[in-house]
Design an enzyme around this catalytic site. Structure first.
Site, PDB file in Angstrom:
ATOM      1  N   CYS A 105     -12.087   5.425  16.347  1.00 32.05           N
ATOM      2  CA  CYS A 105     -10.753   6.043  16.251  1.00 32.05           C
ATOM      3  C   CYS A 105     -10.681   7.407  16.924  1.00 32.05           C
ATOM      4  O   CYS A 105      -9.589   7.899  17.202  1.00 32.05           O
ATOM      5  CB  CYS A 105     -10.333   6.168  14.797  1.00 32.05           C
ATOM      6  N   HIS A 160      -4.794  11.886  14.863  1.00 30.26           N
ATOM      7  CA  HIS A 160      -5.045  10.443  14.822  1.00 30.26           C
ATOM      8  C   HIS A 160      -4.207   9.854  13.699  1.00 30.26           C
ATOM      9  O   HIS A 160      -4.194  10.365  12.578  1.00 30.26           O
ATOM     10  CB  HIS A 160      -6.531  10.196  14.587  1.00 30.26           C
ATOM     11  N   ASN A 162      -2.688   2.067  11.986  1.00 30.04           N
ATOM     12  CA  ASN A 162      -3.781   2.762  12.678  1.00 30.04           C
ATOM     13  C   ASN A 162      -4.198   1.925  13.895  1.00 30.04           C
ATOM     14  O   ASN A 162      -4.763   0.850  13.741  1.00 30.04           O
ATOM     15  CB  ASN A 162      -4.947   2.930  11.689  1.00 30.04           C
TER      16      ASN A 162
HETATM   17  O1  UT7 Z   1      -9.630   5.924  11.163  1.00 27.77           O
HETATM   18  C1  UT7 Z   1     -10.068   5.947   9.833  1.00 27.77           C
HETATM   19  C2  UT7 Z   1      -9.666   4.647   9.172  1.00 27.77           C
HETATM   20  N1  UT7 Z   1      -9.716   4.643   7.749  1.00 27.77           N
HETATM   21  C3  UT7 Z   1      -8.815   5.199   6.934  1.00 27.77           C
HETATM   22  O2  UT7 Z   1      -7.876   5.830   7.330  1.00 27.77           O
HETATM   23  C4  UT7 Z   1      -9.000   4.948   5.468  1.00 27.77           C
HETATM   24  C5  UT7 Z   1      -8.997   6.186   4.630  1.00 27.77           C
HETATM   25  N2  UT7 Z   1      -8.886   5.785   3.234  1.00 27.77           N
HETATM   26  C6  UT7 Z   1      -7.707   5.501   2.665  1.00 27.77           C
HETATM   27  O3  UT7 Z   1      -6.675   5.647   3.285  1.00 27.77           O
HETATM   28  C7  UT7 Z   1      -7.711   5.043   1.244  1.00 27.77           C
HETATM   29  O4  UT7 Z   1      -9.012   5.170   0.709  1.00 27.77           O
HETATM   30  C8  UT7 Z   1      -7.221   3.577   1.115  1.00 27.77           C
HETATM   31  C9  UT7 Z   1      -5.723   3.498   1.422  1.00 27.77           C
HETATM   32  C10 UT7 Z   1      -7.998   2.641   2.013  1.00 27.77           C
HETATM   33  C11 UT7 Z   1      -7.417   3.125  -0.328  1.00 27.77           C
HETATM   34  O5  UT7 Z   1      -6.747   3.989  -1.211  1.00 27.77           O
HETATM   35  P1  UT7 Z   1      -7.519   4.544  -2.484  1.00 27.77           P
HETATM   36  O6  UT7 Z   1      -6.562   5.378  -3.224  1.00 27.77           O
HETATM   37  O7  UT7 Z   1      -8.793   5.195  -2.015  1.00 27.77           O
HETATM   38  O8  UT7 Z   1      -7.788   3.226  -3.299  1.00 27.77           O
HETATM   39  P2  UT7 Z   1      -9.169   2.634  -3.815  1.00 27.77           P
HETATM   40  O9  UT7 Z   1      -9.975   2.095  -2.683  1.00 27.77           O
HETATM   41  O10 UT7 Z   1      -9.813   3.654  -4.725  1.00 27.77           O
HETATM   42  O11 UT7 Z   1      -8.676   1.432  -4.690  1.00 27.77           O
HETATM   43  C12 UT7 Z   1      -7.837   1.619  -5.833  1.00 27.77           C
HETATM   44  C13 UT7 Z   1      -7.392   0.258  -6.325  1.00 27.77           C
HETATM   45  C14 UT7 Z   1      -8.545  -0.742  -6.440  1.00 27.77           C
HETATM   46  O12 UT7 Z   1      -8.282  -1.577  -7.562  1.00 27.77           O
HETATM   47  P3  UT7 Z   1      -9.041  -1.320  -8.962  1.00 27.77           P
HETATM   48  O13 UT7 Z   1     -10.500  -1.470  -8.618  1.00 27.77           O
HETATM   49  O14 UT7 Z   1      -8.668   0.084  -9.346  1.00 27.77           O
HETATM   50  O15 UT7 Z   1      -8.483  -2.390  -9.808  1.00 27.77           O
HETATM   51  C15 UT7 Z   1      -8.434  -1.579  -5.200  1.00 27.77           C
HETATM   52  O16 UT7 Z   1      -8.955  -2.881  -5.358  1.00 27.77           O
HETATM   53  O17 UT7 Z   1      -6.489  -0.326  -5.372  1.00 27.77           O
HETATM   54  C16 UT7 Z   1      -6.936  -1.630  -5.022  1.00 27.77           C
HETATM   55  N3  UT7 Z   1      -6.523  -1.922  -3.663  1.00 27.77           N
HETATM   56  C17 UT7 Z   1      -5.349  -2.479  -3.364  1.00 27.77           C
HETATM   57  N4  UT7 Z   1      -4.323  -2.864  -4.132  1.00 27.77           N
HETATM   58  C18 UT7 Z   1      -3.247  -3.387  -3.523  1.00 27.77           C
HETATM   59  C19 UT7 Z   1      -7.211  -1.711  -2.505  1.00 27.77           C
HETATM   60  N5  UT7 Z   1      -6.485  -2.128  -1.464  1.00 27.77           N
HETATM   61  C20 UT7 Z   1      -5.317  -2.604  -1.967  1.00 27.77           C
HETATM   62  C21 UT7 Z   1      -4.178  -3.169  -1.394  1.00 27.77           C
HETATM   63  N6  UT7 Z   1      -3.162  -3.548  -2.195  1.00 27.77           N
HETATM   64  N7  UT7 Z   1      -4.042  -3.335  -0.056  1.00 27.77           N
END
Ligand code: UT7
Length: 322
Positions: A115, A248, A278
């Site tokens: 990225c 980005h 992204n």
């Molecule tokens: O160029 C770099 C590319 N990468 C990025 O930009 C990613 C950077 N990270 C993020 O933007 C965030 O970490 C995410 C958007 C990917 C995830 O958000 P988060 O607040 O860190 O969520 P999490 O991974 O801590 O997950 C929280 C909950 C989990 O469920 P439980 O375990 O609490 O029941 C996940 O399973 O959200 C769940 N979850 C979803 N729910 C609905 C994860 N993805 C999804 C989804 N829809 N798409």
């Protein structure tokens, strides 16, 4: 004496097919509300099966050349940033060179920093143009990231889209690109990767993106602000001198947090993530093209570009517009 390069044209291309968050929620345990709240993303564009990364790059490049008022034959350097090349080799840049009809004229090669790839491509092309190795460079970010997504992994597949953006750089007596500052930290490679390997005619390991979202988030906010500060300090400038922050386009929350750390107001941040998701190395040139087409950038304004991605790799660049 030409000691600098400056941007004389921009172009972008997004494939026609759009997949909304609601579309994804039909096959995946997710919702438009969850995706928008956590990422700011509403939809992503997806390349048609017959479209290669170089095809997206071609349209973006043709648009950038038209915007610059140059012919393809004026280009004597092509640098393509991509993580999703058409094939193992030759480089996507060589394929693009041929598709543009450029022959016997200068170098074409790829750089790979996921990225943040566009920052590495820009720094390379800028220094080559500024040193007299090339006169007119095409700097392209082009990706078909949706082809390396596991569509059953809701933590990653909602984040990415396909697209390409291109800038034309020209040798100049005045800047232009003020400076670019690049960094890498291979020790962090485990938090974002696609570890598959083509070997002996087979794929070993997973070819799909794997990510520790929380760790990526924290790392991204820290280094985007840090490298922008580094670029400002190098040029004797302050965050308050930034007219436009062009980060980005990973995620609206990462961009908001970075802008807040730097004290840049939200209306001074180019934000295209809602409509494009992204697009990895394509996101900065697409955001630049968006800014140009919407008349955002005025002559003399200071633009701060900053990107971060797998590797880890990151960097920031300051641009004096016009
Ligand atoms: O160029 C770099 C590319 N990468 C990025 O930009 C990613 C950077 N990270 C993020 O933007 C965030 O970490 C995410 C958007 C990917 C995830 O958000 P988060 O607040 O860190 O969520 P999490 O991974 O801590 O997950 C929280 C909950 C989990 O469920 P439980 O375990 O609490 O029941 C996940 O399973 O959200 C769940 N979850 C979803 N729910 C609905 C994860 N993805 C999804 C989804 N829809 N798409």
């Amino acid at each position: 004496m030409m000691r600098y390069s400056r941007i004389i044209g921009t172009g972008g291309y997004l494939p026609e097919k759009i997949v909304t968050n609601d579309d994804l929620s039909k096959t995946l345990d997710t919702s438009d509300e969850w995706i928008q709240t956590r990422t700011g993303i509403r939809q992503r564009h997806i390349a048609a099966p017959e479209q290669e990364t170089s095809d997206l790059a071609l349209i973006a490049s043709q648009r950038a050349l038209a915007n610059a008022g140059l012919a393809a034959s004026d280009i004597d350097l092509i640098v393509v940033a991509t993580t999703t090349p058409d094939m193992v080799f030759p480089s996507t840049a060589c394929i693009l060179q041929d598709k543009l009809g450029i022959h016997n004229s200068g170098a074409a090669f790829d750089v790979q920093a996921v990225c943040s790839g566009f920052m590495f491509a820009l720094a390379t092309a800028d220094r080559m143009v500024a040193s007299g190795m090339a006169k007119n460079a095409l700097v392209v970010g082009a990706e078909t990231m949706t082809r390396i997504l596991d569509w059953n992994d809701r933590g990653t597949c909602i984040l990415f889209g396909d697209g390409a953006g291109a800038l034309v750089l020209q040798a100049s007596e005045t800047p232009g690109i003020l400076s670019t500052h690049l960094h890498s930290e291979g020790r962090q490679r485990h938090i974002l990767n696609a570890p598959g390997q083509v070997r002996d005619g087979r794929i070993y390991g997973t070819p799909f993106i794997h990510m520790d979202g929380g760790a990526v988030f924290r790392f991204a906010v820290q280094v985007l602000a840090e490298s922008t500060q580094e670029a400002l300090a190098h040029n004797g400038l302050q965050p308050s001198d930034i007219d436009w922050l062009v980060p980005h386009q990973a995620n609206a929350r990462i961009m908001d947090a970075t802008a807040k750390k730097l004290g840049v107001p939200p209306e001074r941040v180019i934000n295209t993530v809602a409509g494009q998701a992204n697009t990895s190395a394509a996101s900065i040139p697409l955001a630049m093209d968006h800014g140009v087409r919407h008349g955002c950038f005025k002559s003399g304004q200071l633009l701060a570009l900053a990107a971060v991605g797998g590797g880890f790799a990151w960097g920031a660049s300051l641009v004096r517009w016009g």
